[in-house]
Design a protein around this motif. Sequence first.
Motif, PDB file in Angstrom:
ATOM      1  N   LEU A 103       0.828  -1.204   0.000  1.00 48.32           N
ATOM      2  CA  LEU A 103       0.000   0.000   0.000  1.00 48.32           C
ATOM      3  C   LEU A 103       0.862   1.253   0.000  1.00 48.32           C
ATOM      4  O   LEU A 103       0.613   2.207  -0.751  1.00 48.32           O
ATOM      5  CB  LEU A 103      -0.921  -0.015   1.223  1.00 48.32           C
ATOM      6  CG  LEU A 103      -1.819   1.205   1.398  1.00 48.32           C
ATOM      7  CD1 LEU A 103      -2.859   1.276   0.285  1.00 48.32           C
ATOM      8  CD2 LEU A 103      -2.512   1.177   2.761  1.00 48.32           C
ATOM      9  N   MET A 104       1.889   1.275   0.843  1.00 49.62           N
ATOM     10  CA  MET A 104       2.770   2.436   0.909  1.00 49.62           C
ATOM     11  C   MET A 104       3.471   2.661  -0.419  1.00 49.62           C
ATOM     12  O   MET A 104       3.604   3.810  -0.890  1.00 49.62           O
ATOM     13  CB  MET A 104       3.791   2.253   2.032  1.00 49.62           C
ATOM     14  CG  MET A 104       3.202   2.268   3.423  1.00 49.62           C
ATOM     15  SD  MET A 104       4.438   2.025   4.728  1.00 49.62           S
ATOM     16  CE  MET A 104       5.335   3.571   4.642  1.00 49.62           C
ATOM     17  N   ILE A 105       3.911   1.584  -1.053  1.00 47.90           N
ATOM     18  CA  ILE A 105       4.611   1.719  -2.326  1.00 47.90           C
ATOM     19  C   ILE A 105       3.686   2.297  -3.393  1.00 47.90           C
ATOM     20  O   ILE A 105       4.056   3.209  -4.143  1.00 47.90           O
ATOM     21  CB  ILE A 105       5.190   0.363  -2.767  1.00 47.90           C
ATOM     22  CG1 ILE A 105       6.376  -0.007  -1.863  1.00 47.90           C
ATOM     23  CG2 ILE A 105       5.640   0.381  -4.225  1.00 47.90           C
ATOM     24  CD1 ILE A 105       6.848  -1.433  -2.015  1.00 47.90           C
ATOM     25  N   GLU A 106       2.463   1.785  -3.452  1.00 52.75           N
ATOM     26  CA  GLU A 106       1.504   2.281  -4.446  1.00 52.75           C
ATOM     27  C   GLU A 106       1.185   3.752  -4.210  1.00 52.75           C
ATOM     28  O   GLU A 106       1.201   4.571  -5.135  1.00 52.75           O
ATOM     29  CB  GLU A 106       0.221   1.453  -4.397  1.00 52.75           C
ATOM     30  CG  GLU A 106       0.338   0.067  -4.996  1.00 52.75           C
ATOM     31  CD  GLU A 106       0.416   0.107  -6.518  1.00 52.75           C
ATOM     32  OE1 GLU A 106       0.076   1.144  -7.117  1.00 52.75           O
ATOM     33  OE2 GLU A 106       0.830  -0.893  -7.112  1.00 52.75           O
ATOM     34  N   LEU A 107       0.861   4.104  -2.966  1.00 50.92           N
ATOM     35  CA  LEU A 107       0.458   5.469  -2.678  1.00 50.92           C
ATOM     36  C   LEU A 107       1.615   6.442  -2.823  1.00 50.92           C
ATOM     37  O   LEU A 107       1.435   7.574  -3.289  1.00 50.92           O
ATOM     38  CB  LEU A 107      -0.135   5.547  -1.272  1.00 50.92           C
ATOM     39  CG  LEU A 107      -1.458   4.790  -1.075  1.00 50.92           C
ATOM     40  CD1 LEU A 107      -1.919   4.891   0.373  1.00 50.92           C
ATOM     41  CD2 LEU A 107      -2.540   5.322  -2.009  1.00 50.92           C
ATOM     42  N   CYS A 108       2.807   6.027  -2.435  1.00 51.71           N
ATOM     43  CA  CYS A 108       3.967   6.906  -2.600  1.00 51.71           C
ATOM     44  C   CYS A 108       4.253   7.163  -4.077  1.00 51.71           C
ATOM     45  O   CYS A 108       4.635   8.272  -4.459  1.00 51.71           O
ATOM     46  CB  CYS A 108       5.185   6.295  -1.915  1.00 51.71           C
ATOM     47  SG  CYS A 108       5.229   6.546  -0.117  1.00 51.71           S
ATOM     48  N   ALA A 109       4.053   6.143  -4.913  1.00 54.19           N
ATOM     49  CA  ALA A 109       4.257   6.328  -6.352  1.00 54.19           C
ATOM     50  C   ALA A 109       3.230   7.297  -6.918  1.00 54.19           C
ATOM     51  O   ALA A 109       3.558   8.159  -7.745  1.00 54.19           O
ATOM     52  CB  ALA A 109       4.170   4.977  -7.059  1.00 54.19           C
ATOM     53  N   ILE A 110       1.985   7.179  -6.476  1.00 55.19           N
ATOM     54  CA  ILE A 110       0.937   8.097  -6.924  1.00 55.19           C
ATOM     55  C   ILE A 110       1.265   9.516  -6.487  1.00 55.19           C
ATOM     56  O   ILE A 110       1.165  10.474  -7.270  1.00 55.19           O
ATOM     57  CB  ILE A 110      -0.424   7.660  -6.362  1.00 55.19           C
ATOM     58  CG1 ILE A 110      -0.840   6.302  -6.923  1.00 55.19           C
ATOM     59  CG2 ILE A 110      -1.496   8.699  -6.666  1.00 55.19           C
ATOM     60  CD1 ILE A 110      -2.022   5.679  -6.211  1.00 55.19           C
ATOM     61  N   HIS A 111       1.669   9.660  -5.242  1.00 54.28           N
ATOM     62  CA  HIS A 111       1.945  10.989  -4.701  1.00 54.28           C
ATOM     63  C   HIS A 111       3.157  11.618  -5.378  1.00 54.28           C
ATOM     64  O   HIS A 111       3.151  12.814  -5.705  1.00 54.28           O
ATOM     65  CB  HIS A 111       2.180  10.873  -3.189  1.00 54.28           C
ATOM     66  CG  HIS A 111       2.174  12.176  -2.474  1.00 54.28           C
ATOM     67  ND1 HIS A 111       3.283  12.692  -1.847  1.00 54.28           N
ATOM     68  CD2 HIS A 111       1.191  13.092  -2.288  1.00 54.28           C
ATOM     69  CE1 HIS A 111       2.984  13.855  -1.298  1.00 54.28           C
ATOM     70  NE2 HIS A 111       1.721  14.126  -1.538  1.00 54.28           N
ATOM     71  N   ALA A 112       4.198  10.820  -5.607  1.00 57.87           N
ATOM     72  CA  ALA A 112       5.395  11.344  -6.254  1.00 57.87           C
ATOM     73  C   ALA A 112       5.108  11.812  -7.671  1.00 57.87           C
ATOM     74  O   ALA A 112       5.773  12.734  -8.176  1.00 57.87           O
ATOM     75  CB  ALA A 112       6.483  10.276  -6.272  1.00 57.87           C
ATOM     76  N   ALA A 113       4.132  11.194  -8.321  1.00 60.96           N
ATOM     77  CA  ALA A 113       3.778  11.571  -9.691  1.00 60.96           C
ATOM     78  C   ALA A 113       2.775  12.717  -9.740  1.00 60.96           C
ATOM     79  O   ALA A 113       2.340  13.099 -10.832  1.00 60.96           O
ATOM     80  CB  ALA A 113       3.207  10.355 -10.426  1.00 60.96           C
ATOM     81  N   SER A 114       2.407  13.256  -8.569  1.00 63.52           N
ATOM     82  CA  SER A 114       1.371  14.289  -8.530  1.00 63.52           C
ATOM     83  C   SER A 114       1.817  15.521  -7.753  1.00 63.52           C
ATOM     84  O   SER A 114       1.105  16.003  -6.868  1.00 63.52           O
ATOM     85  CB  SER A 114       0.099  13.718  -7.895  1.00 63.52           C
ATOM     86  OG  SER A 114      -0.266  12.482  -8.456  1.00 63.52           O
ATOM     87  N   PRO A 115       2.996  16.087  -8.059  1.00 69.94           N
ATOM     88  CA  PRO A 115       3.464  17.244  -7.282  1.00 69.94           C
ATOM     89  C   PRO A 115       2.620  18.491  -7.488  1.00 69.94           C
ATOM     90  O   PRO A 115       2.691  19.425  -6.687  1.00 69.94           O
ATOM     91  CB  PRO A 115       4.894  17.445  -7.804  1.00 69.94           C
ATOM     92  CG  PRO A 115       4.876  16.874  -9.182  1.00 69.94           C
ATOM     93  CD  PRO A 115       3.951  15.704  -9.116  1.00 69.94           C
ATOM     94  N   ASP A 116       1.810  18.491  -8.542  1.00 72.79           N
ATOM     95  CA  ASP A 116       0.972  19.646  -8.822  1.00 72.79           C
ATOM     96  C   ASP A 116      -0.383  19.562  -8.134  1.00 72.79           C
ATOM     97  O   ASP A 116      -1.231  20.447  -8.320  1.00 72.79           O
ATOM     98  CB  ASP A 116       0.752  19.772 -10.329  1.00 72.79           C
ATOM     99  CG  ASP A 116       0.090  18.535 -10.925  1.00 72.79           C
ATOM    100  OD1 ASP A 116       0.197  17.454 -10.305  1.00 72.79           O
ATOM    101  OD2 ASP A 116      -0.533  18.647 -11.997  1.00 72.79           O
ATOM    102  N   SER A 117      -0.604  18.529  -7.348  1.00 70.96           N
ATOM    103  CA  SER A 117      -1.932  18.283  -6.800  1.00 70.96           C
ATOM    104  C   SER A 117      -2.192  18.980  -5.470  1.00 70.96           C
ATOM    105  O   SER A 117      -3.329  18.980  -4.995  1.00 70.96           O
ATOM    106  CB  SER A 117      -2.130  16.777  -6.597  1.00 70.96           C
ATOM    107  OG  SER A 117      -1.206  16.286  -5.633  1.00 70.96           O
ATOM    108  N   HIS A 118      -1.170  19.537  -4.841  1.00 72.90           N
ATOM    109  CA  HIS A 118      -1.308  20.150  -3.514  1.00 72.90           C
ATOM    110  C   HIS A 118      -1.893  19.159  -2.514  1.00 72.90           C
ATOM    111  O   HIS A 118      -2.669  19.541  -1.629  1.00 72.90           O
ATOM    112  CB  HIS A 118      -2.191  21.397  -3.585  1.00 72.90           C
ATOM    113  CG  HIS A 118      -1.731  22.407  -4.591  1.00 72.90           C
ATOM    114  ND1 HIS A 118      -0.576  23.161  -4.425  1.00 72.90           N
ATOM    115  CD2 HIS A 118      -2.247  22.767  -5.796  1.00 72.90           C
ATOM    116  CE1 HIS A 118      -0.420  23.934  -5.476  1.00 72.90           C
ATOM    117  NE2 HIS A 118      -1.409  23.724  -6.318  1.00 72.90           N
ATOM    118  N   THR A 119      -1.530  17.901  -2.643  1.00 70.96           N
ATOM    119  CA  THR A 119      -2.124  16.848  -1.827  1.00 70.96           C
ATOM    120  C   THR A 119      -1.183  16.388  -0.732  1.00 70.96           C
ATOM    121  O   THR A 119      -0.003  16.154  -0.974  1.00 70.96           O
ATOM    122  CB  THR A 119      -2.508  15.638  -2.710  1.00 70.96           C
ATOM    123  OG1 THR A 119      -3.435  16.074  -3.694  1.00 70.96           O
ATOM    124  CG2 THR A 119      -3.137  14.530  -1.875  1.00 70.96           C
ATOM    125  N   GLY A 120      -1.730  16.232   0.465  1.00 67.40           N
ATOM    126  CA  GLY A 120      -0.990  15.659   1.575  1.00 67.40           C
ATOM    127  C   GLY A 120      -1.296  14.177   1.691  1.00 67.40           C
ATOM    128  O   GLY A 120      -2.451  13.758   1.570  1.00 67.40           O
TER     129      GLY A 120
END
Length: 267
Positions: free
Chosen positions: A170-187
């Motif tokens: 789960l951490m690997i999947e979510l970290c990959a999503i987050h790393a690919a979305s720096p423009d999302s302003h998402t925490g």
Amino acid sequence: MHRLIALLCLLILAPAPALAQPLAPPVAPYAPFNPAADYVTAGQDEPGYRRWVAQAAWRPMYVRAFHNYLTTYGVAGVAPTWQLLRTASHWQRCGADPFEVPPTSEWGNIVATLRFIGERIVPRIGPVEPVSVYRNPRLNLCAGGAQTSTHREMGAVDVVPLRPISREALMIELCAIHAASPDSHTGLGFYKGLRFHIDARKYREWGTAGAHGGYGCASVLAQGAMPFRAGVSSAPVPAPEPATIEPALVEPAPASETPDDLAPMAQ
């Protein structure tokens, strides 16, 4: 002679003695995958929601209005609306309601968060179940949330995955999503177990401790997709102090958010 024939007939027709059958090994009871059970108590489940909404004549109207708002902005299908009304996991201890319709002024804060979950997370890990969303200021304080918690503004959603997955995967999947979305302003934040936090306040992450050392999503992703041997415990590794975070890779959350962001799984 007749007696002998009769005796032979009885022997032929008599049932053969049953052979001793080996005892079958006991079958372990099937345990369905239900990570929400670690956080959702009786009263905050669907039957509890139906009781809560029926306790006040005005609640169905407000719930319907909130659902229509989510529909208007295209995020009503991300999760069942009633689950988005869950408050804190410690609602009973704090003497609060298990569900709450937030003030209408806060509704807009959840749109971007739900859109991120629906468009980027659900396609990768499958459906999710919200376990805590809006917490009014009094409940947030009692539950140990930070004074600036985005849950107070209904901008944060704590969820668990509904498809079987390990914490590491789960951490690997979510970290990959987050790393690919720096423009999302998402925490992105991780609690114990499979509970994780998404908000749309600012691009940052916390609670990410690599199983083989290191801290932050950069360390988690560096381990690769399958760095864990079968049978090795998947217990979460405690995060180090914020000072050990590499500023170039991870932006630490403000100190005032630490009690909320790194809260134990019961939060």
